[in-house]
Design a protein around this motif. Structure first.
Motif, PDB file in Angstrom:
ATOM      1  N   LEU A  14     -41.517  23.219 -26.563  1.00 56.94           N
ATOM      2  CA  LEU A  14     -41.689  21.828 -26.364  1.00 56.94           C
ATOM      3  C   LEU A  14     -43.005  21.550 -26.712  1.00 56.94           C
ATOM      4  CD1 LEU A  14     -39.499  21.909 -23.018  1.00 56.94           C
ATOM      5  CD2 LEU A  14     -39.020  21.170 -25.250  1.00 56.94           C
ATOM      6  N   LYS A  15     -43.234  20.415 -27.128  1.00 57.43           N
ATOM      7  CA  LYS A  15     -44.556  19.627 -27.096  1.00 57.43           C
ATOM      8  C   LYS A  15     -45.270  18.902 -26.064  1.00 57.43           C
ATOM      9  CE  LYS A  15     -43.600  18.965 -32.028  1.00 57.43           C
ATOM     10  NZ  LYS A  15     -43.247  17.860 -33.179  1.00 57.43           N
ATOM     11  N   GLY A  16     -44.354  18.517 -25.224  1.00 59.90           N
ATOM     12  CA  GLY A  16     -44.780  17.805 -23.739  1.00 59.90           C
ATOM     13  C   GLY A  16     -45.433  18.931 -23.045  1.00 59.90           C
ATOM     14  N   SER A  17     -46.179  18.398 -22.035  1.00 58.79           N
ATOM     15  CA  SER A  17     -46.693  19.438 -21.109  1.00 58.79           C
ATOM     16  C   SER A  17     -45.861  20.012 -20.145  1.00 58.79           C
ATOM     17  CB  SER A  17     -47.820  19.055 -20.257  1.00 58.79           C
ATOM     18  OG  SER A  17     -47.321  17.929 -19.258  1.00 58.79           O
ATOM     19  N   ALA A  18     -46.070  21.273 -19.580  1.00 60.86           N
ATOM     20  CA  ALA A  18     -44.991  22.030 -18.479  1.00 60.86           C
ATOM     21  C   ALA A  18     -44.853  21.067 -17.397  1.00 60.86           C
ATOM     22  CB  ALA A  18     -45.457  23.265 -18.361  1.00 60.86           C
ATOM     23  N   LYS A  19     -46.164  20.528 -16.863  1.00 55.84           N
ATOM     24  CA  LYS A  19     -46.019  19.663 -15.628  1.00 55.84           C
ATOM     25  C   LYS A  19     -45.112  18.599 -15.784  1.00 55.84           C
ATOM     26  CE  LYS A  19     -49.397  16.822 -13.374  1.00 55.84           C
ATOM     27  NZ  LYS A  19     -50.717  16.034 -13.280  1.00 55.84           N
ATOM     28  N   ASN A  20     -45.276  17.611 -16.894  1.00 54.97           N
ATOM     29  CA  ASN A  20     -44.539  16.465 -17.073  1.00 54.97           C
ATOM     30  C   ASN A  20     -42.944  17.100 -17.179  1.00 54.97           C
ATOM     31  OD1 ASN A  20     -46.533  14.919 -16.849  1.00 54.97           O
ATOM     32  ND2 ASN A  20     -46.854  14.709 -18.920  1.00 54.97           N
ATOM     33  N   HIS A  21     -42.546  18.086 -17.911  1.00 51.41           N
ATOM     34  CA  HIS A  21     -41.294  18.147 -18.091  1.00 51.41           C
ATOM     35  C   HIS A  21     -40.622  18.738 -16.678  1.00 51.41           C
ATOM     36  CE1 HIS A  21     -40.019  18.234 -22.192  1.00 51.41           C
ATOM     37  NE2 HIS A  21     -41.181  18.597 -22.645  1.00 51.41           N
ATOM     38  N   TYR A  22     -41.391  19.579 -15.946  1.00 48.53           N
ATOM     39  CA  TYR A  22     -40.968  20.346 -14.525  1.00 48.53           C
ATOM     40  C   TYR A  22     -40.721  18.834 -13.811  1.00 48.53           C
ATOM     41  CZ  TYR A  22     -40.918  22.388 -10.143  1.00 48.53           C
ATOM     42  OH  TYR A  22     -40.678  22.666  -8.808  1.00 48.53           O
ATOM     43  N   LYS A  23     -41.819  18.079 -13.724  1.00 50.28           N
ATOM     44  CA  LYS A  23     -41.402  16.907 -12.687  1.00 50.28           C
ATOM     45  C   LYS A  23     -40.250  15.852 -13.292  1.00 50.28           C
ATOM     46  CE  LYS A  23     -43.728  12.258 -11.843  1.00 50.28           C
ATOM     47  NZ  LYS A  23     -44.782  11.566 -12.415  1.00 50.28           N
ATOM     48  N   ARG A  24     -40.025  16.000 -14.428  1.00 51.96           N
ATOM     49  CA  ARG A  24     -38.635  15.232 -14.877  1.00 51.96           C
ATOM     50  C   ARG A  24     -37.340  16.154 -14.482  1.00 51.96           C
ATOM     51  NH1 ARG A  24     -38.253  11.671 -18.914  1.00 51.96           N
ATOM     52  NH2 ARG A  24     -40.168  10.758 -17.656  1.00 51.96           N
ATOM     53  N   TRP A  25     -37.280  17.060 -14.738  1.00 48.42           N
ATOM     54  CA  TRP A  25     -36.108  18.018 -14.098  1.00 48.42           C
ATOM     55  C   TRP A  25     -36.140  18.314 -12.763  1.00 48.42           C
ATOM     56  CZ3 TRP A  25     -32.319  20.032 -17.372  1.00 48.42           C
ATOM     57  CH2 TRP A  25     -32.464  19.769 -18.797  1.00 48.42           C
ATOM     58  N   ARG A  26     -37.257  18.111 -12.007  1.00 53.03           N
ATOM     59  CA  ARG A  26     -37.437  18.396 -10.670  1.00 53.03           C
ATOM     60  C   ARG A  26     -37.081  17.256  -9.714  1.00 53.03           C
ATOM     61  NH1 ARG A  26     -40.122  17.560  -6.039  1.00 53.03           N
ATOM     62  NH2 ARG A  26     -40.696  19.361  -4.571  1.00 53.03           N
ATOM     63  N   SER A  27     -37.434  16.122 -10.087  1.00 48.28           N
ATOM     64  CA  SER A  27     -37.459  14.913  -9.413  1.00 48.28           C
ATOM     65  C   SER A  27     -36.912  13.572  -9.891  1.00 48.28           C
ATOM     66  CB  SER A  27     -38.437  14.753  -8.382  1.00 48.28           C
ATOM     67  OG  SER A  27     -39.825  14.413  -9.256  1.00 48.28           O
ATOM     68  N   GLU A  28     -36.910  13.701 -11.322  1.00 46.46           N
ATOM     69  CA  GLU A  28     -36.553  12.583 -12.147  1.00 46.46           C
ATOM     70  C   GLU A  28     -35.339  12.384 -12.814  1.00 46.46           C
ATOM     71  OE1 GLU A  28     -41.250  10.972 -12.655  1.00 46.46           O
ATOM     72  OE2 GLU A  28     -40.201  11.884 -14.299  1.00 46.46           O
ATOM     73  N   THR A  29     -34.543  13.241 -12.276  1.00 47.27           N
ATOM     74  CA  THR A  29     -33.258  13.285 -13.066  1.00 47.27           C
ATOM     75  C   THR A  29     -32.400  11.851 -13.163  1.00 47.27           C
ATOM     76  OG1 THR A  29     -32.039  14.118 -10.998  1.00 47.27           O
ATOM     77  CG2 THR A  29     -32.634  15.711 -12.833  1.00 47.27           C
ATOM     78  N   HIS A  30     -32.659  11.075 -12.403  1.00 46.77           N
ATOM     79  CA  HIS A  30     -32.037   9.638 -12.466  1.00 46.77           C
ATOM     80  C   HIS A  30     -32.608   9.188 -13.793  1.00 46.77           C
ATOM     81  CE1 HIS A  30     -36.089   9.251 -10.608  1.00 46.77           C
ATOM     82  NE2 HIS A  30     -36.013   7.876 -11.233  1.00 46.77           N
ATOM     83  N   LEU A  31     -33.433   9.297 -14.347  1.00 47.33           N
ATOM     84  CA  LEU A  31     -34.157   9.042 -15.854  1.00 47.33           C
ATOM     85  C   LEU A  31     -33.166   9.444 -16.926  1.00 47.33           C
ATOM     86  CD1 LEU A  31     -37.894   8.860 -15.218  1.00 47.33           C
ATOM     87  CD2 LEU A  31     -36.164   7.009 -15.122  1.00 47.33           C
ATOM     88  N   PHE A  32     -32.408  10.471 -16.665  1.00 46.27           N
ATOM     89  CA  PHE A  32     -31.708  11.259 -17.675  1.00 46.27           C
ATOM     90  C   PHE A  32     -30.851  10.454 -18.669  1.00 46.27           C
ATOM     91  CE2 PHE A  32     -32.071  16.058 -17.410  1.00 46.27           C
ATOM     92  CZ  PHE A  32     -33.452  16.197 -16.694  1.00 46.27           C
ATOM     93  N   PRO A  33     -30.020   9.545 -18.013  1.00 49.67           N
ATOM     94  CA  PRO A  33     -29.121   8.601 -18.915  1.00 49.67           C
ATOM     95  C   PRO A  33     -29.896   7.880 -20.106  1.00 49.67           C
ATOM     96  CG  PRO A  33     -28.282   8.719 -16.760  1.00 49.67           C
ATOM     97  CD  PRO A  33     -29.743   9.241 -16.735  1.00 49.67           C
ATOM     98  N   ASP A  34     -31.190   7.348 -19.625  1.00 49.32           N
ATOM     99  CA  ASP A  34     -32.012   6.509 -20.483  1.00 49.32           C
ATOM    100  C   ASP A  34     -32.692   7.541 -21.579  1.00 49.32           C
ATOM    101  OD1 ASP A  34     -31.221   4.021 -19.349  1.00 49.32           O
ATOM    102  OD2 ASP A  34     -32.951   4.305 -17.940  1.00 49.32           O
ATOM    103  N   ALA A  35     -33.024   8.670 -21.168  1.00 44.68           N
ATOM    104  CA  ALA A  35     -33.893   9.719 -21.847  1.00 44.68           C
ATOM    105  C   ALA A  35     -33.123  10.201 -22.778  1.00 44.68           C
ATOM    106  CB  ALA A  35     -34.533  10.760 -20.812  1.00 44.68           C
ATOM    107  N   VAL A  36     -31.826  10.868 -22.217  1.00 43.75           N
ATOM    108  CA  VAL A  36     -30.893  11.794 -23.226  1.00 43.75           C
ATOM    109  C   VAL A  36     -29.409  11.267 -22.998  1.00 43.75           C
ATOM    110  CG1 VAL A  36     -32.414  13.837 -23.481  1.00 43.75           C
ATOM    111  CG2 VAL A  36     -30.845  13.447 -21.508  1.00 43.75           C
ATOM    112  N   GLY A  37     -29.205   9.885 -23.103  1.00 44.83           N
ATOM    113  CA  GLY A  37     -27.987   9.355 -22.861  1.00 44.83           C
ATOM    114  C   GLY A  37     -26.857   9.848 -23.793  1.00 44.83           C
ATOM    115  N   HIS A  38     -27.208  10.313 -24.808  1.00 42.39           N
ATOM    116  CA  HIS A  38     -26.120  11.129 -25.814  1.00 42.39           C
ATOM    117  C   HIS A  38     -25.512  12.374 -25.026  1.00 42.39           C
ATOM    118  CE1 HIS A  38     -29.933  12.562 -26.880  1.00 42.39           C
ATOM    119  NE2 HIS A  38     -29.351  13.652 -27.655  1.00 42.39           N
TER     120      HIS A  38
END
Length: 155
Positions: free
Chosen positions: A13-37
């Motif tokens: 992945l090109k993004g930082s580990a910190k930002n990816h971890y944060k997304r998967w740990r506590s921002e799963t509500h953003l998944f439909p917008d980020a990876v809606g397919h």
């Protein structure tokens, strides 16, 4: 055919580990917008978005079929790892044990590697191995990278 197994894949992945971890740990509500397919909805049943042991249900599309997955989330901040333990849903009709771990490992230069580990045990001897679900979760991890990079550029 094996009754249980472990799949492991590394997704660069090109993004930082910190930002990816944060997304998967506590921002799963953003998944439909980020990876809606992949993910059409995520709902919390117990706990909060970032609670250890929170129970969530996911509406997703795998192999062109709409499915549901209910899981319990655990995480390890030190290892930057998030575990989804399957409780109910389409995959659990054939699989008795279904744990998926996403660990984000920083690279020296930039970006990170997402180590995806799937541990499974079939419910019935003639159940198929869940290799299609492994493809699904590794593709989802890779596709999240674009969304993470857009957010990193905003900062």
């Amino acid at each position: 055919m094996a009754m249980s197994g472990t799949y492991v894949a590394e997704v660069p992945l090109k993004g930082s580990a910190k930002n990816h971890y944060k997304r998967w740990r506590s921002e799963t509500h953003l998944f439909p917008d980020a990876v809606g397919h992949h993910i059409q909805g995520v709902k919390v049943h117990e706990g909060d978005w970032d609670s250890y042991g929170a129970i969530k249900s996911w509406n997703y599309t795998c192999d062109g079929k709409q499915e549901v997955f209910k899981e319990k989330t655990k995480f390890d901040d030190y290892k930057m790892a998030v575990t989804f333990r399957g409780l109910e849903g389409n995959v659990m009709e054939q699989i008795k044990v279904y744990d998926v771990i996403f660990q984000f490992i920083p690279k020296i230069e930039q970006g990170c590697v997402c180590k995806v580990t799937m541990m499974w045990e079939k419910r019935y001897e003639d159940s198929p191995e869940p290799n299609n679900y492994m493809k699904f979760v590794t593709k989802m991890a890779a596709d999240m990278d674009d969304h993470i990079l857009k957010d990193q550029k905003k900062v």
